[in-house]
Design an enzyme around this catalytic site. Structure first.
Site, short mmCIF file in Angstrom:
data_model
loop_
_atom_site.label_atom_id
_atom_site.label_comp_id
_atom_site.label_asym_id
_atom_site.label_seq_id
_atom_site.Cartn_x
_atom_site.Cartn_y
_atom_site.Cartn_z
N GLU A 21 -40.92 -14.08 -38.06
CA GLU A 21 -39.63 -14.45 -38.69
C GLU A 21 -38.52 -14.41 -37.63
O GLU A 21 -37.75 -15.23 -37.82
CB GLU A 21 -39.53 -12.87 -39.54
CG GLU A 21 -40.29 -12.77 -40.64
CD GLU A 21 -40.16 -11.68 -41.60
OE1 GLU A 21 -39.73 -11.74 -42.64
OE2 GLU A 21 -40.54 -10.39 -40.99
N LYS A 98 -33.64 -12.39 -49.51
CA LYS A 98 -34.63 -12.97 -48.73
C LYS A 98 -35.51 -13.81 -49.44
O LYS A 98 -36.68 -13.40 -49.79
CB LYS A 98 -35.16 -11.91 -47.79
CG LYS A 98 -35.95 -12.45 -46.82
CD LYS A 98 -36.23 -11.16 -45.93
CE LYS A 98 -37.02 -11.77 -44.73
NZ LYS A 98 -37.74 -10.61 -43.68
#
Length: 140
Positions: A21, A98
């Site tokens: 990420e 997200k």
């Protein structure tokens, strides 16, 4: 209390607890509700007497694309605190989405929301101790 609602401010950030990420990045989407009194702006008809939502959106994208954090909770709090300190706001709600979170099951979105207000112990704009600059639209 009057409010300005800004939705869907999107930028790529590198937030998350996993190495991929932070390395690859992903889109984050922020919604903000800005609480303030429009009386002064309504009388003057001057953008300096309100929270300039273009500038608010710019600051949000800077936080999204800035220093990586592990948690979107931390990102939401930092954005809310920043907006309270830099703009003539009484309170703010910040939601961080997200949408591509690494979740193993089908999902539509994951989001966190924080609410911060002046009476939560935050300094009011215009409190100029320690050399702080005046809030947007205020004289020094």
């Amino acid at each position: 209390m009057d409010r300005i609602t800004l939705t869907g401010v999107t930028a790529v950030g590198h937030h998350g607890v996993f190495d991929f990420e932070r390395r690859e990045g992903q889109p984050f989407v922020v919604d903000a509700v800005l609480y303030l009194d429009f009386a002064r702006a309504a009388e003057s008809d001057d953008v300096r007497d309100t929270a300039h939502y273009g500038e608010v959106a710019q600051r949000i994208t800077e936080w999204i694309s800035g220093e990586p954090l592990n948690l979107i909770e931390a990102l939401a709090v930092r954005i809310a605190d920043c907006l309270l300190s830099e703009f003539r706001l009484q309170a703010v709600d910040v939601t961080v989405h997200k949408p591509q979170a690494p979740i193993e099951v089908p999902f539509g979105d994951v989001a966190v929301t924080v609410h911060r207000a002046r009476n939560d112990g935050h300094r009011a704009n215009g409190d100029q101790a320690n050399g702080e600059r005046p809030a947007q639209g205020e004289a020094a």
